[in-house]
Design a protein around this motif. Structure first.
Motif, PDB file in Angstrom:
ATOM      1  N   THR A   1       0.832  -1.206   0.000  1.00 55.85           N
ATOM      2  CA  THR A   1       0.000   0.000   0.000  1.00 55.85           C
ATOM      3  C   THR A   1       0.863   1.251   0.000  1.00 55.85           C
ATOM      4  O   THR A   1       0.600   2.209  -0.735  1.00 55.85           O
ATOM      5  CB  THR A   1      -0.936   0.006   1.226  1.00 55.85           C
ATOM      6  OG1 THR A   1      -1.743  -1.182   1.202  1.00 55.85           O
ATOM      7  CG2 THR A   1      -1.846   1.224   1.226  1.00 55.85           C
ATOM      8  N   VAL A   2       1.914   1.250   0.804  1.00 57.30           N
ATOM      9  CA  VAL A   2       2.826   2.397   0.848  1.00 57.30           C
ATOM     10  C   VAL A   2       3.526   2.556  -0.497  1.00 57.30           C
ATOM     11  O   VAL A   2       3.678   3.679  -1.008  1.00 57.30           O
ATOM     12  CB  VAL A   2       3.859   2.225   1.995  1.00 57.30           C
ATOM     13  CG1 VAL A   2       4.962   3.271   1.908  1.00 57.30           C
ATOM     14  CG2 VAL A   2       3.168   2.287   3.336  1.00 57.30           C
ATOM     15  N   GLU A   3       3.921   1.447  -1.103  1.00 57.30           N
ATOM     16  CA  GLU A   3       4.575   1.497  -2.424  1.00 57.30           C
ATOM     17  C   GLU A   3       3.625   2.075  -3.482  1.00 57.30           C
ATOM     18  O   GLU A   3       4.015   2.930  -4.281  1.00 57.30           O
ATOM     19  CB  GLU A   3       5.036   0.088  -2.807  1.00 57.30           C
ATOM     20  CG  GLU A   3       5.736   0.005  -4.136  1.00 57.30           C
ATOM     21  CD  GLU A   3       6.091  -1.443  -4.476  1.00 57.30           C
ATOM     22  OE1 GLU A   3       5.981  -1.788  -5.668  1.00 57.30           O
ATOM     23  OE2 GLU A   3       6.465  -2.214  -3.568  1.00 57.30           O
ATOM     24  N   ARG A   4       2.384   1.615  -3.489  1.00 50.04           N
ATOM     25  CA  ARG A   4       1.396   2.138  -4.451  1.00 50.04           C
ATOM     26  C   ARG A   4       1.101   3.617  -4.202  1.00 50.04           C
ATOM     27  O   ARG A   4       0.918   4.395  -5.132  1.00 50.04           O
ATOM     28  CB  ARG A   4       0.091   1.330  -4.368  1.00 50.04           C
ATOM     29  CG  ARG A   4       0.215  -0.037  -5.020  1.00 50.04           C
ATOM     30  CD  ARG A   4      -1.106  -0.771  -5.112  1.00 50.04           C
ATOM     31  NE  ARG A   4      -2.082  -0.006  -5.854  1.00 50.04           N
ATOM     32  CZ  ARG A   4      -3.370   0.066  -5.536  1.00 50.04           C
ATOM     33  NH1 ARG A   4      -3.826  -0.579  -4.486  1.00 50.04           N
ATOM     34  NH2 ARG A   4      -4.193   0.772  -6.267  1.00 50.04           N
ATOM     35  N   ALA A   5       1.070   4.013  -2.928  1.00 52.68           N
ATOM     36  CA  ALA A   5       0.832   5.418  -2.600  1.00 52.68           C
ATOM     37  C   ALA A   5       1.996   6.283  -3.086  1.00 52.68           C
ATOM     38  O   ALA A   5       1.783   7.385  -3.613  1.00 52.68           O
ATOM     39  CB  ALA A   5       0.637   5.587  -1.093  1.00 52.68           C
ATOM     40  N   ASN A   6       3.230   5.800  -2.934  1.00 46.42           N
ATOM     41  CA  ASN A   6       4.388   6.553  -3.428  1.00 46.42           C
ATOM     42  C   ASN A   6       4.363   6.675  -4.942  1.00 46.42           C
ATOM     43  O   ASN A   6       4.721   7.715  -5.500  1.00 46.42           O
ATOM     44  CB  ASN A   6       5.692   5.912  -2.959  1.00 46.42           C
ATOM     45  CG  ASN A   6       5.938   6.124  -1.485  1.00 46.42           C
ATOM     46  OD1 ASN A   6       5.445   7.085  -0.903  1.00 46.42           O
ATOM     47  ND2 ASN A   6       6.701   5.232  -0.868  1.00 46.42           N
ATOM     48  N   GLU A   7       3.946   5.618  -5.628  1.00 48.63           N
ATOM     49  CA  GLU A   7       3.834   5.671  -7.098  1.00 48.63           C
ATOM     50  C   GLU A   7       2.765   6.683  -7.512  1.00 48.63           C
ATOM     51  O   GLU A   7       2.967   7.464  -8.445  1.00 48.63           O
ATOM     52  CB  GLU A   7       3.487   4.287  -7.664  1.00 48.63           C
ATOM     53  CG  GLU A   7       4.596   3.276  -7.562  1.00 48.63           C
ATOM     54  CD  GLU A   7       4.131   1.869  -7.929  1.00 48.63           C
ATOM     55  OE1 GLU A   7       2.948   1.693  -8.310  1.00 48.63           O
ATOM     56  OE2 GLU A   7       4.956   0.939  -7.830  1.00 48.63           O
TER      57      GLU A   7
END
Length: 194
Positions: A114-120
């Motif tokens: 989720t954090v990775e997708r939010a950063n993207e």
């Protein structure tokens, strides 16, 4: 952070423009009233208070009260998500999960994803779309027009402008408006006193 800085810049600029607009507008009104009616110094002192206080209140209500110098990730994420409706709380969830320790009952791999997708998703956010500068257009144009009109007034009749500004901003100084009196001297006998 770009969105936050841009939003704070808009808030400060909006407040400053509103302050300048209202001060310039009220000064012109008071100049005209004082020039036509020759207000006493006590009245000018009383008028000076709302002339300063009212524009500050308008600037506060129009922009300065929204100024938040400290950065808040959740508030900025909510602002971005309010503009991009398709994010579905991804940024807020990413902010909350990136700073939190693992909570019992949650998957660490799911939180990391989720954090990775939010950063993207945050990487493709355009701060110019989220916080547009078009709010500044009308007050900025009005401010430019008022500034040009005050400069033209000063250029056309500087002694009158100087006297009006002195009477308004320093009412305790005894200054009278200049007149355009012409004295005609006729030929003939003149009496000169010694």
């Amino acid at each position: 952070r770009k969105g936050h800085r841009r939003e704070q810049g808009v808030n400060l600029t909006m407040g400053l423009l509103l302050l300048c607009d209202w001060i310039a507008l009220l000064c012109r009104v008071v100049f005209a009233i004082d020039w036509l009616s020759r207000l006493p110094a006590r009245v000018l002192m009383i008028v000076l208070v709302p002339l300063v206080v009212f524009p500050i209140v308008v600037a506060w209500r129009g922009g300065w009260r929204f100024f938040k110098p400290w950065f808040s990730s959740p508030r900025t994420a909510l602002k971005v998500e309010g503009h991009y409706q398709n994010l579905e709380s991804l940024l807020v969830s990413g902010v909350q999960l990136s700073g939190a320790k693992a909570v019992s009952g949650t998957s660490t791999t799911m939180a990391a994803r989720t954090v990775e997708r939010a950063n993207e998703a945050a990487g493709v956010v355009d701060a110019g779309e989220v916080v547009p500068f078009n709010r500044i257009g009308v007050p900025g144009l009005l401010g430019c027009l008022l500034l040009v009109s005050l400069c033209a007034f000063a250029a056309i009749d500087f002694p009158l402008f100087k006297t009006a500004a002195t009477r308004l901003f320093m009412p305790w100084v005894a200054v009278e408006y200049p007149t355009r009196t012409l004295i005609e001297v006729e030929d003939g006998e003149r009496i000169v006193k010694e």
